[in-house]
Motif scaffolding. Structure first.
Motif, mmCIF file in Angstrom:
data_model
loop_
_atom_site.group_PDB
_atom_site.id
_atom_site.type_symbol
_atom_site.label_atom_id
_atom_site.label_comp_id
_atom_site.label_asym_id
_atom_site.label_seq_id
_atom_site.Cartn_x
_atom_site.Cartn_y
_atom_site.Cartn_z
ATOM 1 N N THR A 242 -2.317 -6.517 -1.507
ATOM 2 C CA THR A 242 -2.069 -5.089 -1.711
ATOM 3 C C THR A 242 -2.339 -4.316 -0.422
ATOM 4 O O THR A 242 -2.955 -4.825 0.519
ATOM 5 C CB THR A 242 -2.961 -4.528 -2.822
ATOM 6 N N ALA A 243 -1.900 -3.057 -0.412
ATOM 7 C CA ALA A 243 -2.162 -2.202 0.748
ATOM 8 C C ALA A 243 -3.662 -2.008 0.948
ATOM 9 O O ALA A 243 -4.155 -1.977 2.083
ATOM 10 C CB ALA A 243 -1.471 -0.853 0.568
ATOM 11 N N ASP A 244 -4.403 -1.897 -0.152
ATOM 12 C CA ASP A 244 -5.848 -1.736 -0.040
ATOM 13 C C ASP A 244 -6.495 -2.998 0.531
ATOM 14 O O ASP A 244 -7.418 -2.908 1.353
ATOM 15 C CB ASP A 244 -6.455 -1.415 -1.403
ATOM 16 N N THR B 4 -5.093 -5.121 2.556
ATOM 17 C CA THR B 4 -4.755 -5.129 3.977
ATOM 18 C C THR B 4 -5.684 -4.208 4.748
ATOM 19 O O THR B 4 -6.190 -4.566 5.831
ATOM 20 C CB THR B 4 -3.290 -4.698 4.187
ATOM 21 N N GLU B 5 -5.946 -3.038 4.201
ATOM 22 C CA GLU B 5 -6.876 -2.103 4.835
ATOM 23 C C GLU B 5 -8.267 -2.722 4.942
ATOM 24 O O GLU B 5 -8.934 -2.604 5.983
ATOM 25 C CB GLU B 5 -6.933 -0.816 4.024
#
Length: 406
Positions: free
Chosen positions: A206-208, A210-211
């Motif tokens: 998910t984008a989270d 990846t962050e």
């Protein structure tokens, strides 16, 4: 706070890797603690000082002790110390504080002089046989002609696990469970997980997530993973109403837990010698047919793979130890806090300046450990066992190190 910042900055300025960084954090903070605790002894320390002078400034003593260790460990000049001392009125208390701080630093440095760190730097890497053994990866996925390939192709500090610990006894007392066998369903499950979630262009992550991978990367030329937790500890320490002695003990215990985590982890890494996911996926070192679906010579990790074996994860062990020690010192794991990444080494532009928050110390540690899986550079077992062992290290040090007198 000022001198702890100087210590972290010295690590950045010299691009010091995580294991030596933890040794510097521990020596520096122990020297400061020995200095201020020795003025009016409240806790036991690993070294003894004579009776302190009647007139002495403890803040001068603390700053001088930290500055002296920083100069000794990083070969820095005394400009920062001169600037610091200029803020204190000249007199007997200041003069005695300087001499006392130097004495404390010299005693702690002498105590660690025979810890085996010099010999560890020349210890060879005894590679194990078999397909599961670690192989160099390189920062450019095997591009041997890359400008920094040599740095990444030599294993980092294979002898670090043999140096003397700061507080836990033998590193061998903190062994993880055996890494999953190559022919086990568990290994196949972990291979599939990192293949799907850890790739640079993953459709599963998910984008989270990846962050999270970038937020906790703490790569070379930065404060390092343990340095990131030093910064968190300093932020939380400023919320506490502690006198200078207890502030100094706070940072000394955090640093001792980190230093012993490095020794325990590096002893495990080079004893078990487990390959990185990148090698398992990009090469055909695992030749069985069941692994074919997870073989891709073009697969790339999200963040660069470090130059040493995988098992266990130093990042996870540092995070488990730091968060657990903070929970002990603060009296609870339920601490709400937030922060930004201290060093943005490989961040995509759109992620810079991101601030993350947590409601528990263990939540932040779990996130930091998982970041290595999301980044594609660690197996799940590297993370879970690292977190578990780091917490055990912190428990042991909190229970036994720097106890109250009487």
């Amino acid at each position: 706070m000022r001198w702890s910042d100087h210590l972290v900055q010295a690590v950045r300025d010299t691009a010091t890797p995580p294991p030596p960084a933890t040794r510097a954090f521990a020596i520096g903070h122990l020297a400061g603690f020995v200095a201020v605790n020795g003025i009016s002894p409240r806790y036991q320390t690993p070294v003894k000082l004579p009776e302190a002078p009647a007139q002495i400034d403890p803040e001068v003593a603390y700053g001088t002790a930290l500055a002296t260790t920083i100069a000794a460990l990083f070969s820095t000049d005394d400009c920062a110390l001169k600037s610091f001392l200029a803020g204190f009125e000249n007199g007997e208390a200041k003069t005695n504080g300087v001499a006392w701080g130097v004495k404390a630093a010299e005693e702690v440095l002498a105590w660690r002089a025979g810890d085996g760190v010099a010999a560890s730097k020349t210890m060879p890497y005894d590679k194990l046989d078999g397909p599961m053994a670690w192989q160099p990866t390189g920062p450019f996925f095997g591009a041997e002609n890359g400008p920094t390939f040599k740095q990444f192709s030599s294993p980092l500090l294979p002898g670090w696990g043999k140096i003397q610990t700061f507080g836990v006894g033998s590193a061998r007392d903190f062994r993880p469970t055996p890494f999953p066998r190559q022919d086990s369903r568990e290994f196949l499950r972990q291979l599939e997980k990192v293949f799907h979630w850890g790739g640079a262009t993953s459709d599963y992550r998910t984008a989270d997530q990846t962050e999270i991978a970038f937020f906790w990367e703490d790569g070379p030329r930065g404060s390092t993973p343990p340095g990131h937790w030093q910064i968190i500890a300093l932020d939380l320490l400023q919320r506490q109403e502690l006198d200078l002695v207890d502030q100094a003990r706070f940072m000394a215990l955090i640093s001792m837990a980190q230093a012993d985590s490095a020794i325990v982890t590096w002893d495990c890494k080079y004893d078990m010698d487990v390959l990185r996911p990148e090698t398992a996926i990009r090469t055909k070192v695992l030749s069985q047919e069941k692994f074919a679906q997870f073989h891709d010579p073009e697969w790339k990790t999200l963040i660069p793979t470090p130059p040493f074996p995988a098992y266990t994860s130093g990042h996870s062990t540092f995070s488990g130890a730091s968060s657990r020690m903070l929970a002990h010192l603060l009296g609870t794991d339920n601490v709400s806090f937030a922060g930004t990444a201290p060093d943005l080494v490989n961040w995509p532009l759109q992620l810079k300046g991101v601030r993350r928050s947590w409601t528990r110390l263990s939540q932040a540690a779990d996130e930091a450990g998982a970041s290595r899986e999301y980044g594609g550079i660690h197996w799940e077992s590297d993370n879970t066992e690292g977190l578990r062992i780091g917490r055990l290290i912190a428990d042991t040090i909190f229970d036994t190190a720097l106890p109250r007198l009487g």
